[in-house]
Enzyme design. Structure first.
Site, PDB file in Angstrom:
ATOM      1  N   ARG A  77       0.857  -1.197   0.000  1.00 60.88           N
ATOM      2  CA  ARG A  77       0.000   0.000   0.000  1.00 60.88           C
ATOM      3  C   ARG A  77       0.889   1.241   0.000  1.00 60.88           C
ATOM      4  O   ARG A  77       1.827   1.338   0.797  1.00 60.88           O
ATOM      5  CB  ARG A  77      -0.895  -0.005   1.238  1.00 60.88           C
ATOM      6  CG  ARG A  77      -1.905   1.136   1.285  1.00 60.88           C
ATOM      7  CD  ARG A  77      -2.701   1.067   2.570  1.00 60.88           C
ATOM      8  NE  ARG A  77      -3.485  -0.155   2.650  1.00 60.88           N
ATOM      9  CZ  ARG A  77      -3.833  -0.747   3.800  1.00 60.88           C
ATOM     10  NH1 ARG A  77      -3.432  -0.229   4.952  1.00 60.88           N
ATOM     11  NH2 ARG A  77      -4.553  -1.838   3.799  1.00 60.88           N
TER      12      ARG A  77
ATOM     13  N   LYS B 228      -5.470   7.166  12.114  1.00 52.44           N
ATOM     14  CA  LYS B 228      -5.899   7.630  10.800  1.00 52.44           C
ATOM     15  C   LYS B 228      -6.432   9.055  10.874  1.00 52.44           C
ATOM     16  O   LYS B 228      -7.170   9.405  11.800  1.00 52.44           O
ATOM     17  CB  LYS B 228      -6.982   6.714  10.231  1.00 52.44           C
ATOM     18  CG  LYS B 228      -6.532   5.264  10.032  1.00 52.44           C
ATOM     19  CD  LYS B 228      -7.664   4.401   9.496  1.00 52.44           C
ATOM     20  CE  LYS B 228      -7.215   2.976   9.256  1.00 52.44           C
ATOM     21  NZ  LYS B 228      -8.301   2.125   8.731  1.00 52.44           N
TER      22      LYS B 228
ATOM     23  N   CYS C 169      -7.317 -11.272   1.537  1.00 58.25           N
ATOM     24  CA  CYS C 169      -7.323 -10.782   2.916  1.00 58.25           C
ATOM     25  C   CYS C 169      -7.454 -11.948   3.892  1.00 58.25           C
ATOM     26  O   CYS C 169      -8.418 -12.729   3.813  1.00 58.25           O
ATOM     27  CB  CYS C 169      -8.468  -9.796   3.126  1.00 58.25           C
ATOM     28  SG  CYS C 169      -8.555  -9.193   4.834  1.00 58.25           S
TER      29      CYS C 169
ATOM     30  N   CYS D 218     -12.952  -1.870   6.768  1.00 56.13           N
ATOM     31  CA  CYS D 218     -12.117  -1.109   5.824  1.00 56.13           C
ATOM     32  C   CYS D 218     -12.933  -0.245   4.873  1.00 56.13           C
ATOM     33  O   CYS D 218     -12.481   0.814   4.456  1.00 56.13           O
ATOM     34  CB  CYS D 218     -11.228  -2.065   5.030  1.00 56.13           C
ATOM     35  SG  CYS D 218      -9.945  -2.838   6.038  1.00 56.13           S
TER      36      CYS D 218
ATOM     37  N   CYS E  15     -15.348  -8.740   6.657  1.00 55.60           N
ATOM     38  CA  CYS E  15     -15.183  -8.979   8.090  1.00 55.60           C
ATOM     39  C   CYS E  15     -15.585  -7.704   8.814  1.00 55.60           C
ATOM     40  O   CYS E  15     -15.825  -6.672   8.184  1.00 55.60           O
ATOM     41  CB  CYS E  15     -13.738  -9.368   8.410  1.00 55.60           C
ATOM     42  SG  CYS E  15     -12.583  -7.981   8.401  1.00 55.60           S
TER      43      CYS E  15
ATOM     44  N   LYS F  80      -3.219   1.465  15.078  1.00 52.19           N
ATOM     45  CA  LYS F  80      -3.169   2.351  13.923  1.00 52.19           C
ATOM     46  C   LYS F  80      -3.852   3.681  14.220  1.00 52.19           C
ATOM     47  O   LYS F  80      -4.711   3.787  15.103  1.00 52.19           O
ATOM     48  CB  LYS F  80      -3.832   1.671  12.729  1.00 52.19           C
ATOM     49  CG  LYS F  80      -5.280   1.250  12.953  1.00 52.19           C
ATOM     50  CD  LYS F  80      -5.783   0.395  11.795  1.00 52.19           C
ATOM     51  CE  LYS F  80      -7.154  -0.207  12.084  1.00 52.19           C
ATOM     52  NZ  LYS F  80      -7.584  -1.132  11.034  1.00 52.19           N
TER      53      LYS F  80
ATOM     54  N   ARG G 196      -1.212   6.826   9.522  1.00 56.61           N
ATOM     55  CA  ARG G 196      -1.224   6.294   8.156  1.00 56.61           C
ATOM     56  C   ARG G 196      -1.527   7.400   7.152  1.00 56.61           C
ATOM     57  O   ARG G 196      -1.468   8.577   7.466  1.00 56.61           O
ATOM     58  CB  ARG G 196      -2.227   5.154   8.064  1.00 56.61           C
ATOM     59  CG  ARG G 196      -1.877   3.977   8.993  1.00 56.61           C
ATOM     60  CD  ARG G 196      -2.786   2.788   8.772  1.00 56.61           C
ATOM     61  NE  ARG G 196      -2.413   1.661   9.606  1.00 56.61           N
ATOM     62  CZ  ARG G 196      -3.002   0.467   9.530  1.00 56.61           C
ATOM     63  NH1 ARG G 196      -3.986   0.253   8.672  1.00 56.61           N
ATOM     64  NH2 ARG G 196      -2.624  -0.519  10.331  1.00 56.61           N
TER      65      ARG G 196
ATOM     66  N   CYS H  76     -14.695  -3.646   0.390  1.00 56.70           N
ATOM     67  CA  CYS H  76     -13.275  -3.919   0.645  1.00 56.70           C
ATOM     68  C   CYS H  76     -12.813  -5.080  -0.222  1.00 56.70           C
ATOM     69  O   CYS H  76     -13.598  -5.701  -0.929  1.00 56.70           O
ATOM     70  CB  CYS H  76     -13.065  -4.250   2.121  1.00 56.70           C
ATOM     71  SG  CYS H  76     -13.782  -5.829   2.603  1.00 56.70           S
TER      72      CYS H  76
END
Length: 1528
Positions: free
Chosen positions: A1030, A1171, A1396, A1439, A1435, A1169, A1099, A1390
């Site tokens: 990514r 964002k 994934c 995302c 899931c 993470k 990120r 996603c």
């Protein structure tokens, strides 16, 4: 198979065939089109209906009628399987070589004559001498009885039987009762069937032995024999009954009179007689068996059958012998005849037993009074003057010895309408009764019913499956008008009416040769006329001369052709006019023959061989449709040849093996190379499907398996490549290249064998892989046992099945604790355990998680299948216990409760049923307990130690704490770990578990292709590991040059696709480990980076795309870059690992990382993470409420950026049914000036760094930190660090969170085009070469590419002078199309499966299909232009930000989703759970009426998310902490 009645002949026959067979080969028009029989056969098999013959469920094999279907019969026949075929008549003549061979085996072939209503009985007469017994039925009841006769006869005689019928004969019949099970049981001799089933052929050839006489003792008796209860025969008198012309007791010559009593011994005698020699089965034997069978039917039902069926007066002087359709129509007409009719007082005779032709039975049936006999034969394409049935009758009647034989007159029967039957019969008998009757008159219409017949026959016509359009479209794209498919089904060719003939390679090749000769003559004519003065001017001669010199060069000839034609068109001379009459020949065509894998079954006699042997410059595209999952059965049974290897052996042909669903680029390259090659070319194109209407997703998954595992390698072979200094063979399957090379080095002998015998290739490869797997299991367990040999204590084997690591970790911990207590512990995955050792274990403990709908995890499924189905497992000496991990709320519906811990409970019950002794009751771990599964486990484990006698051991060592992500980060030396060393390890495609966590910080995740997991495991291979990369792209803005560089990386180093993510950046998939470093360097060379695109750091910073206000966007984008750069990690590990050249010198980098420490992050970075996103009102196109920090841009009065309202604490990640986890929206902190916003973001990040939960990663995001600390406390802590206060928030308004598609013009006069990229996937397909189109645009585009947060793309900053060029390119590559439903335009998904590792269900590959199924309701209710935000994820990690959608589907298990409703259209409100674990049918059942109701009842401007809240369908979610409250 229960039903109240039988409605059709196909159903009646299918029932009998299924009851009396081990294998039924169902020959169908196509795999997606049913025959008269197939629907019923598949229904019985699906219901696991029982059979009298088969021990289990009979196998139903579907085969296409044009794929040499009778080849499928050989393998089951050789293996002693009683085999039946159901088919139409159009395969019979082509199958004559097979019929000769199969005639000596008890194979029954039920034949539906086609076209129904007016079939050609010539299909039967043409094969009458192949050795089969032939039976005919003409009504629904007869179809049932004769079908039963056929199967009883085949088993008793050991010979093949063909039962034929015209389905139209019985279409008006009344329904009949289904077959009597008692009668079937009596008639089918199961003892003889077992005798046959116990005999396997030793034939090693492709086919069964040809011409082998059937000599098994089959129970025939020379004495009068009566059937016993089981259908065999005893030497007693025949069953009594009324005397009839065919009753042996009254016949002048019974079968017993004709047979020598010692010719065949009885079944009882044969059991004890050693020296008796069985004779081949004769016609008399067939007659005897049929008579016995029909006696049984008669005694049970009263229905009478004989070899020839006669109806009419016993003293008739004239009769009609009918071999054709609808005898019932003729019989009815005879019965109603008046004295004025020529056909009064006549009889009708039809054959039931057509072969063997029994003359004596005919003479018995035909009254001796008959003096005139009309013979009607429905046989077209007659090649002799006399019909075959007429010749049979002549020979029979002459041999009868009668003093006077009837006069026989033959007729050819055409199609008769019901209204013309009287007229037709009058003509027949008027001619028959005349003094000089005319032979061979045709009665009825020769061609049959025009409309009706074509409709009935249409499904059996050859047609190209829609899936195969992919390759045709590529040919069209490459060669356009030059393309000529010589054997295309649509071609109009004079004199050729048979589509099968036109589609054959022989026909196509012949037409191409004729076309070549025609063009060569034309070239000669051009050369001649170019030397004359026959033109008005001299101009044509010059152009014609140039063209003649280049006529054989496709490029030059096609370039000159338009000019030549133009000059000739303006000349006007007769010579010019003559040449223009053939102007198409000025072009050199791209000539192709296109076929299917049906061409692969008989290469020696097919056109494929002729093309290759000729050396002519002809291209062949052969589409192979065998799925990987079916390859073993099909290859073993049918011996489909490898045309590619066959062609390479000729040495003169270009050969390529391609797969459009694997590598579109390679398909293009192969087709271009094939066209350029001077000589034969064969392009083998893979398009696997079970049915012609299969879902493209199924085709994709099957393709990936085949390519990855070597069943369908991608390669190109150019025998002339050496002349150019290149390799002849190029292997394009990147996944298997290294493995294949190692395999060849390891076993050169096997590779030579494969080359020498290509047909062995698939079987050798498969057996090799499975053997490797067995050896691996055995060696692993033996090595482990050897290590434990010296230890004391009882043995304990711990096996686990785990999908997310919990069960595996639990098992390993249990094993360690067992060793500490002195037990000899072995721990391994269930599928790694050699099942044959299970009965030798003493103590075995099994720990399993629960996957999907109560299924075993992937690494335990094979073990469970073996235990579940094992019939020879004896566990009487084995002690066992099971611990199961599950979630009692995962399936909340009452009917689904049994899925809770189902694998563990099923396993416990099965082991007990196999005799195992329970150590401890099955333990159940429940995620809903206070400590999750650990609550139940803590109760269960001590009981196990007590039973094993090690419960009170003292002095146990302390267990080391589990290694956490925090430990990995702390020990990584600022993100280095052992990544560099792992990249150099060529023994595996993976890296270590710790490095997998660290590489996330570098912008890459290790993944494996889950479509391939099971198959690779079965082959003894590690998973198909690859990496996702990514990029870090602040604001989602890239230059045209960067786009081209990203495209090149995807093409050469990835899987030929790019993903535009919901975080506004590029993502690459399928990058194998060896290409990981070059890909990183390529990204860096494009002045981009991947560092901190993932991991526990800040990120990629997002920013609204805002094409209509470029200056405001520019300022905001600068802020996004500033924040991104400010919060970038400082470690030099990234540059050290990825960006050094061969001399270990750092190459140019995108960034200025120079320090070996982290001043902002510290050695352990952030807890999770982080964002940040920026939205510019009125567009919330980046979902500003969904992120850790959301910045809402505030525009000043001068129109320029002033500052931001700052939100904090949003986040999407959730765990199913874990109420401690929830999505959350950002909370308002206040206003921040644009010059200090990066500092404010830094301070929020610092407070999270120091206060976030580092013990529980599921509770580590900023949203939980704020909720735990309290908003005011957290905000005060930030202001304390910052030294400033947040200002009062400014006024703002959002009106949407979707993209605005189409053209827009900004305040500077620049143009922007927002294009729809479904779910962000940039790829080329045959229908839509999107990736190529965008690459071509990037070559000329002078502006930017803007990636949107909704996964779409904006072509930005186009000047007015470049506008027409860009519009033209967009139109050329179909990129200008935004005419989609607003529902589709507002959707997002996603990646999910297959790459994934967290995905539980499909997302990107499924959402488009679901929307398609909803669009009809959208259209019907006038909602096409109404935006509805619908999102899907595989899931609950979120995302695609599903929790803010108006409608969301979140994967729960494969094919099952949780459905959420009520999100705010502007992205400001969370949705709420509406239904759990629903599948497509339920989704559609909810959405369709909801959309209809919304269309009717909504208020002005009301959005769907607000509507479902207003009507009480769902309760509004105020904020994340009430997300789980008040759910449906």
């Amino acid at each position: 198979m229960a039903s109240s009645s039988v409605l059709s002949a196909g159903e009646a026959i299918a029932r009998i065939a299924y009851l009396t067979s081990d294998v039924v080969v169902s020959v169908q028009p196509s795999l997606s089109t049913d025959s008269e029989f197939s629907r019923f056969l598949h229904q019985y098999a699906a219901n696991k209906a029982s059979s009298l013959i088969c021990k289990g469920v009979p196998e139903v094999q579907s085969v296409r009628h044009n794929a040499d279907p009778l080849l499928s019969v050989y393998q089951p026949v050789r293996n002693g399987k009683i085999t039946t075929v159901t088919t139409s008549s159009n395969i019979l003549v082509k199958s004559i070589p097979h019929l000769y061979r199969l005639a000596q085996y008890p194979v029954v072939i039920h034949v539906s004559l086609h076209p129904a209503g007016y079939p050609d009985y010539g299909d039967i007469t043409s094969i009458r001498n192949v050795g089969f017994t032939f039976l005919q039925s003409t009504s629904l009841q007869e179809a049932q009885d004769v079908a039963l006769t056929a199967h009883a006869l085949a088993i008793r005689s050991g010979k093949g039987v063909i039962h034929f019928f015209d389905v139209a004969n019985s279409k008006s019949d009344q329904p009949i009762s289904h077959e009597s099970r008692e009668l079937v049981t009596k008639m089918i001799d199961t003892d003889l069937a077992k005798q046959y089933q116990g005999t396997k052929s030793e034939d090693s050839s492709l086919y069964v032995s040809e011409g082998r006489p059937q000599v098994r003792n089959i129970g025939l008796s020379g004495d009068h024999a009566a059937p016993t209860s089981n259908g065999s025969h005893s030497p007693t008198a025949r069953a009594s009954g009324d005397a009839s012309p065919r009753d042996p007791s009254s016949a002048s010559s019974s079968s017993s009179d004709r047979k020598n009593s010692s010719s065949v011994v009885s079944e009882a005698e044969s059991a004890t007689t050693v020296d008796s020699q069985a004779k081949a089965v004769s016609s008399e034997d067939i007659d005897f068996i049929c008579d016995s069978i029909w006696s049984q039917i008669r005694s049970h039902t009263g229905r009478k059958y004989s070899a020839f069926n006669y109806t009419g007066p016993a003293n008739a002087e004239a009769a009609l012998f009918l071999f054709g359709s609808d005898p019932g129509l003729f019989a009815a007409e005879f019965e109603s005849a008046t004295q004025a009719d020529f056909f009064r007082h006549v009889g009708l005779i039809t054959p039931v037993l057509y072969r063997p032709w029994l003359a004596e039975r005919l003479n018995e049936a035909l009254p001796s009074s008959v003096k005139k006999l009309a013979v009607l034969e429905q046989v077209r394409r007659r090649t002799t003057k006399w019909g075959p049935v007429l010749l049979d009758l002549l020979m029979s009647l002459k041999a009868s010895g009668a003093q006077q034989t009837p006069t026989i007159v033959g007729y050819q029967l055409g199609y008769l309408e019901y209204t013309t039957i009287t007229q037709a019969l009058s003509g027949i008998f008027q001619n028959l009764l005349s003094s000089s009757p005319i032979q061979n008159l045709e009665v009825g219409a020769h061609e049959g019913p025009k409309g009706t017949m074509s409709g009935q026959q249409k499904e059996f016509e050859l047609s190209q499956p829609k899936l195969e359009n992919a390759y045709m479209k590529i040919l069209d794209q490459l060669f356009g008008e030059r393309l000529l498919v010589a054997n295309a089904l649509r071609s109009k060719d004079a004199g050729v009416h048979d589509p099968a003939m036109k589609a054959s390679p022989e026909y196509g090749f012949g037409s191409l040769l004729a076309r070549k000769e025609h063009r060569q003559r034309f070239i000669g004519e051009v050369q001649t006329v170019a030397k004359t003065r026959d033109f008005t001017t001299d101009t044509p001669q010059k152009w014609l001369s140039q063209w003649a010199l280049a006529a054989t060069d496709a490029t030059q000839a096609n370039k000159l052709a338009p000019e030549v034609i133009q000059r000739l068109s303006t000349d006007g001379s007769p010579a010019a006019y003559k040449l223009l009459s053939s102007k198409g020949l000025f072009y050199k065509e791209s000539q192709w023959l296109i076929g299917s894998d049906a061409w692969a079954y008989d290469l020696g006699n097919s056109g494929v061989h002729h093309v290759l042997a000729s050396g002519e410059n002809v291209n062949m595209l052969i589409v192979d449709s065998t799925p990987y999952s079916e390859r073993a059965a099909q290859d073993a049974a049918r011996r489909k040849k490898d045309i590619g290897l066959y062609a390479m052996n000729f040495g003169n042909a270009y050969v390529a093996s391609v797969a459009v669903y694997s590598s579109y680029t390679q398909v293009l390259q192969a087709m271009l190379e094939a066209e350029a090659f001077d000589g034969p070319s064969v392009v083998m194109a893979y398009l696997p499907h079970n049915r012609e209407d299969d879902n493209p997703l199924t085709v994709l998954q099957e393709t990936k398996k085949s390519v990855d595992l070597g069943y369908w390698p991608l390669y190109r072979w150019d025998p002339k490549a050496a002349e150019k200094g290149e390799e002849a063979f190029k292997l394009d399957s990147e996944r298997i290249k290294q493995e294949l090379q190692e395999f060849l080095r390891r076993d050169n002998h096997m590779s030579q064998l494969m080359r020498r015998h290509p047909t062995f290739h698939a079987n050798l490869s498969e057996s090799y892989g499975s053997e490797v797997r067995k050896v691996q299991k055995r060696k692993a367990k033996d090595a482990y046992e050897a290590l434990l040999e010296g230890l004391q204590g009882a043995p304990m084997t711990v096996l686990f099945a785990s999908d997310n690591g919990n069960a595996e970790n639990l098992a390993k911990r249990l094993g360690r604790r067992g060793k500490a207590r002195g037990l000899k512990s072995i721990v391994m995955a269930m599928d790694d355990y050699p099942l044959e050792d299970l009965g030798n274990e003493i103590n075995i403990v099994l720990i399993t998680a629960t996957a999907g709908q109560g299924e075993f995890p992937q690494n335990g499924r094979n073990f469970w299948d073996g235990v579940k189905n094992g019939t020879d497992l004896d566990l009487v000496n084995v002690s066992f216990t099971v611990f199961a991990l599950g979630d009692s709320h995962y399936w909340p519906r009452k009917e689904d409760k049994h899925y809770y811990n189902k694998p563990g409970k099923d396993l416990f019950a099965r082991l007990a049923a196999l005799g195992g002794k329970s150590l401890v009751d099955c333990g159940l771990g429940d995620d809903q307990d206070p400590d999750g599964y650990q609550t139940g486990y803590r109760e269960w484990e001590p009981k196990l130690w007590d039973v094993l006698g090690v419960g009170n051991v003292e002095g146990l060592p302390d267990e080391p704490p589990p290694i956490t992500n925090e430990d990995i980060k702390a020990a990584s030396n600022f993100l280095r770990g052992t990544i560099a060393e792992g990249l150099q390890d060529e023994s595996t495609g993976a890296i270590s578990a710790a490095d997998q966590q660290l590489t996330k910080f570098h912008g890459t995740y290790m993944q494996d292709d889950r479509d391939l997991r099971d198959e690779r495991k079965a082959q003894g291979l590690e998973p198909a590991y690859s990496f996702m990369i990514r990029c870090r792209l602040p604001g989602g803005v890239a230059t045209a040059q960067q786009w081209q560089q990203m495209d090149a990386i995807a093409t050469h180093l990835g899987n030929e696709t790019m993903k535009l993510t919901t975080r506004q950046t590029f993502q690459f998939h399928g990058v194998v480990k060896g290409k990981l470093k070059p890909a990183m360097q390529g990204i860096n060379a494009a002045l981009m980076t991947t560092i901190a695109a993932c991991g526990d750091v800040n990120r990629n910073v997002m920013c609204s795309s805002l094409p209509e206000l470029s200056e405001l966007h520019r300022e905001t984008h600068e802020c996004a870059k500033k924040i991104s750069d400010h919060l970038l990690p400082s470690t030099t590990a990234y540059h050290e690992i990825w960006l050094k050249d061969e001399n270990d010198k750092n190459v140019q980098v995108a960034g200025d990382a120079v320090q070996d420490f982290e001043p902002m992050y510290g050695p352990t970075y952030l807890p999770r993470k982080f964002k940040i996103t920026i939205a510019i009102p009125p567009h919330n196109d980046t979902d500003v409420y969904a992120h850790d920090i959301g910045l809402i841009a505030i525009k000043g009065e001068d129109g320029k950026l002033q500052g931001f309202n700052l939100l904090a604490g949003g986040g999407m990640g959730v765990t199913h049914n874990m109420k401690k986890t929830y999505p959350q929206v950002g909370r308002m902190f206040g206003y921040v000036d644009k010059d200090t916003v990066h500092v404010a973001c830094e301070k929020i990040m610092f407070v999270q760094r120091d206060n976030g939960n580092r013990q529980n990663r599921k509770h580590a995001r900023l949203k939980y930190t704020i909720d735990d600390m309290g908003l005011d406390v957290f905000k005060a802590e930030v202001e304390k660090l910052w030294g400033e206060k947040f200002g009062e928030p400014k006024q703002f308004d959002f009106d949407s969170n979707i993209d605005t598609f189409g053209w827009q013009k900004d305040e500077k006069g620049m143009h922007h085009f927002t294009m729809f990229i479904e779910n962000g996937r940039i790829e080329d397909t045959a229908d839509f070469p999107m990736k190529t189109g965008l690459k071509e645009i990037a070559k000329v585009h002078k502006g930017d590419f803007r990636l949107t947060g909704n996964q779409h793309l904006i072509l930005s900053n186009i000047s007015s002078e470049d506008l027409d060029t860009m519009k033209s390119l967009l139109k050329q590559y179909k990129l200008d199309n935004t005419n989609f439903s607003a529902l589709r335009l507002s959707s997002s998904a996603c990646v999910a499966l297959p790459t994934c590792g967290l995905a539980m269900a499909e997302s990107e590959r499924y959402l488009p299909e679901l929307i398609t199924k909803l669009e009809d309701v959208v259209e019907e209710n006038g909602l096409r232009q109404d935006s509805i935000v619908m999102r899907m994820t595989g899931c609950p990690n979120g995302c695609a930000r599903p929790w803010l959608a108006e409608v969301a589907f979140v994967g729960k298990a494969y094919g099952a989703y949780n459905m959420y409703l009520g999100g705010g259209y502007h992205g400001q409100r969370l949705n709420k759970l509406y239904r759990s674990s629903i599948k497509e049918e339920e989704i559609l059942g909810i959405m369709r009426p909801l959309l209809k109701r919304y269309a009717v009842e909504r208020e002005e401007g009301e959005r769907l998310g607000d509507f479902v809240v207003r009507i009480g369908m769902i309760k509004a979610t105020r904020e994340g902490r009430d997300f789980h409250e008040d759910v449906s």
